[in-house]
Scaffold this motif. Sequence first.
Motif, PDB file in Angstrom:
ATOM      1  N   UNK A  52       0.815  -1.206   0.000  1.00 43.35           N
ATOM      2  CA  UNK A  52       0.000   0.000   0.000  1.00 43.35           C
ATOM      3  C   UNK A  52       0.847   1.253   0.000  1.00 43.35           C
ATOM      4  N   UNK A  53       1.920   1.225   0.786  1.00 41.97           N
ATOM      5  CA  UNK A  53       2.828   2.375   0.825  1.00 41.97           C
ATOM      6  C   UNK A  53       3.425   2.620  -0.554  1.00 41.97           C
ATOM      7  N   UNK A  54       3.833   1.530  -1.228  1.00 41.57           N
ATOM      8  CA  UNK A  54       4.382   1.657  -2.580  1.00 41.57           C
ATOM      9  C   UNK A  54       3.340   2.222  -3.530  1.00 41.57           C
ATOM     10  N   UNK A  55       2.097   1.766  -3.390  1.00 45.10           N
ATOM     11  CA  UNK A  55       1.032   2.265  -4.246  1.00 45.10           C
ATOM     12  C   UNK A  55       0.766   3.740  -4.042  1.00 45.10           C
ATOM     13  N   UNK A  56       0.699   4.172  -2.786  1.00 44.41           N
ATOM     14  CA  UNK A  56       0.478   5.582  -2.498  1.00 44.41           C
ATOM     15  C   UNK A  56       1.637   6.438  -3.013  1.00 44.41           C
ATOM     16  N   UNK A  57       2.856   5.933  -2.885  1.00 51.57           N
ATOM     17  CA  UNK A  57       4.023   6.666  -3.373  1.00 51.57           C
ATOM     18  C   UNK A  57       3.953   6.836  -4.887  1.00 51.57           C
ATOM     19  N   UNK A  58       3.521   5.761  -5.568  1.00 48.96           N
ATOM     20  CA  UNK A  58       3.400   5.837  -7.027  1.00 48.96           C
ATOM     21  C   UNK A  58       2.339   6.850  -7.430  1.00 48.96           C
ATOM     22  N   UNK A  59       1.218   6.860  -6.719  1.00 46.22           N
ATOM     23  CA  UNK A  59       0.145   7.812  -7.024  1.00 46.22           C
ATOM     24  C   UNK A  59       0.615   9.244  -6.793  1.00 46.22           C
ATOM     25  N   UNK A  60       1.312   9.469  -5.685  1.00 47.00           N
ATOM     26  CA  UNK A  60       1.811  10.818  -5.398  1.00 47.00           C
ATOM     27  C   UNK A  60       2.732  11.302  -6.507  1.00 47.00           C
ATOM     28  N   UNK A  61       3.571  10.411  -7.005  1.00 45.11           N
ATOM     29  CA  UNK A  61       4.520  10.782  -8.046  1.00 45.11           C
ATOM     30  C   UNK A  61       3.788  11.268  -9.298  1.00 45.11           C
ATOM     31  N   UNK A  62       2.767  10.512  -9.754  1.00 48.05           N
ATOM     32  CA  UNK A  62       2.077  10.897 -10.984  1.00 48.05           C
ATOM     33  C   UNK A  62       1.176  12.114 -10.761  1.00 48.05           C
ATOM     34  N   UNK A  63       0.645  12.271  -9.557  1.00 45.82           N
ATOM     35  CA  UNK A  63      -0.161  13.464  -9.274  1.00 45.82           C
ATOM     36  C   UNK A  63       0.701  14.721  -9.266  1.00 45.82           C
ATOM     37  N   UNK A  64       1.945  14.575  -8.827  1.00 40.67           N
ATOM     38  CA  UNK A  64       2.871  15.713  -8.890  1.00 40.67           C
ATOM     39  C   UNK A  64       3.085  16.149 -10.337  1.00 40.67           C
ATOM     40  N   UNK A  65       3.046  15.174 -11.260  1.00 44.91           N
ATOM     41  CA  UNK A  65       3.179  15.509 -12.675  1.00 44.91           C
ATOM     42  C   UNK A  65       2.019  16.357 -13.170  1.00 44.91           C
ATOM     43  N   UNK A  66       0.797  16.029 -12.731  1.00 52.36           N
ATOM     44  CA  UNK A  66      -0.369  16.835 -13.099  1.00 52.36           C
ATOM     45  C   UNK A  66      -0.250  18.229 -12.501  1.00 52.36           C
ATOM     46  N   UNK A  67       0.174  18.293 -11.248  1.00 52.78           N
ATOM     47  CA  UNK A  67       0.318  19.592 -10.585  1.00 52.78           C
ATOM     48  C   UNK A  67       1.295  20.480 -11.339  1.00 52.78           C
ATOM     49  N   UNK A  68       2.435  19.918 -11.745  1.00 50.93           N
ATOM     50  CA  UNK A  68       3.437  20.688 -12.475  1.00 50.93           C
ATOM     51  C   UNK A  68       2.873  21.200 -13.798  1.00 50.93           C
ATOM     52  N   UNK A  69       2.137  20.363 -14.505  1.00 48.32           N
ATOM     53  CA  UNK A  69       1.566  20.770 -15.789  1.00 48.32           C
ATOM     54  C   UNK A  69       0.540  21.881 -15.618  1.00 48.32           C
ATOM     55  N   UNK A  70      -0.261  21.808 -14.562  1.00 48.83           N
ATOM     56  CA  UNK A  70      -1.244  22.861 -14.309  1.00 48.83           C
ATOM     57  C   UNK A  70      -0.570  24.157 -13.880  1.00 48.83           C
ATOM     58  N   UNK A  71       0.521  24.051 -13.104  1.00 47.33           N
ATOM     59  CA  UNK A  71       1.255  25.247 -12.684  1.00 47.33           C
ATOM     60  C   UNK A  71       1.803  26.002 -13.889  1.00 47.33           C
ATOM     61  N   UNK A  72       2.137  25.276 -14.969  1.00 44.44           N
ATOM     62  CA  UNK A  72       2.661  25.904 -16.170  1.00 44.44           C
ATOM     63  C   UNK A  72       1.588  26.633 -16.968  1.00 44.44           C
ATOM     64  N   UNK A  73       0.339  26.539 -16.521  1.00 45.63           N
ATOM     65  CA  UNK A  73      -0.761  27.174 -17.249  1.00 45.63           C
ATOM     66  C   UNK A  73      -1.563  28.135 -16.386  1.00 45.63           C
ATOM     67  N   UNK A  74      -1.066  28.474 -15.196  1.00 42.84           N
ATOM     68  CA  UNK A  74      -1.890  29.235 -14.263  1.00 42.84           C
ATOM     69  C   UNK A  74      -1.594  30.730 -14.241  1.00 42.84           C
TER      70      UNK A  74
END
Length: 392
Positions: A52-74
């Motif tokens: 579960x910890x590995x799964x949550x870490x993986x999700x956090x990593x890809x969500x950070x990618x979405x955050x970065x992409x949105x920051x580039x458009x704000x």
Amino acid sequence: MATTSSVSSNAISALGAGSGMDVKALATSLVEAERAPRKDVIDKKISKAEGGISGYSAIKFVLDGIKTSLMDLKDQSDFQSLTSRNSQSNAFNITASATASAGTHSITVNSLAKAQRNLSSGFANTTTAVSGTDISLSLAVNGGAAQAIVVPADKTTPGGIVSAINTANLGIKAQLINTGEAGTPYRILITGATGRDNSFTLSSNSANVDFDVGPTDPNVAGYDALKVSAFQAAANGNVVVNGVPIQPSNNQLTEVIPGVTIDLYTPTSGGAASVELVRDTSAVKTKMESLVKAYNDANTMLNTVYDPKSTVETYGATLAGNTIVNSIRTQMREIIFPQVSTGSSALRGFRDMGLSLDKDGVMTLDSGKLDEILNTKFDEAVTMLTGNSENL
């Protein structure tokens, strides 16, 4: 009544001691048989928690990618995508900000703004004093009130005079230059700010220091006298922008074309220069494509950790059946596809710019629709995405 020894003997006989049975091994086996099922349960729980910890870490990593992409458009500055075409880039440079608009302009530079410059007589070195007493200089800028600059007697060398003028910080700057002239190569150059309103007069109370000898080359050698004369007068520039004559006091124009800074270098030649500000939409399109990739990476990862049949190493099936995964998926959709209050009625969100989701949650970008929006409604798109603001 049985004795203690007879009781012990009977107990040992009952346990088979007399037959050679390994009582210790038997006891250990009984304990292990009791512990094994419980240990297996605990190990499975530990393994599941680690997964579960590995799964949550993986999700956090890809969500950070979405955050970065949105920051580039704000931010409004994220859409600073005008490029300039300048037919005489050697004469001036164009810098377009996020508030500039596409268009064509003509610019003629007839002359630059100039600063008054005064030049001293020559010296063999910079360390010999020109006066045995204090030197009091009087500076007046644009006919204003005179201001005093005092050079102490022990610092009346050319270098000391330069230091005193600069330390006073009264709107003029002094520097020592080496002209390469034989015998007396060093001179003091005094420069004011550009523009006719920044002309200055500089005088001295010392018989050996004359800062106002008229517009001639002083060319006075030795240390018995320091003479300074003006060889360049302060003046405004002469520029024509889109047919409008302008006389700037400096060589950087910031208000003649909205959102554009013009740095002047030299007069134009052969008539007016042509400047075209062209909207470069490729940078915005690249950012939108990055958002699509980040979203789809996140969607794939959510599927991987949620699928109980996934065999992906480390992450696969680590959050199988976990309701948090679906909650995250829902929030992702709501973040990307809200209905915003800013912008025109035609542009209310990313869907209006060509983004869409299929039944499997995969995001796609309609490049043709995005190109049309960026080419015809660029300002509206910026307003919709940023609210015309910075760093929120």
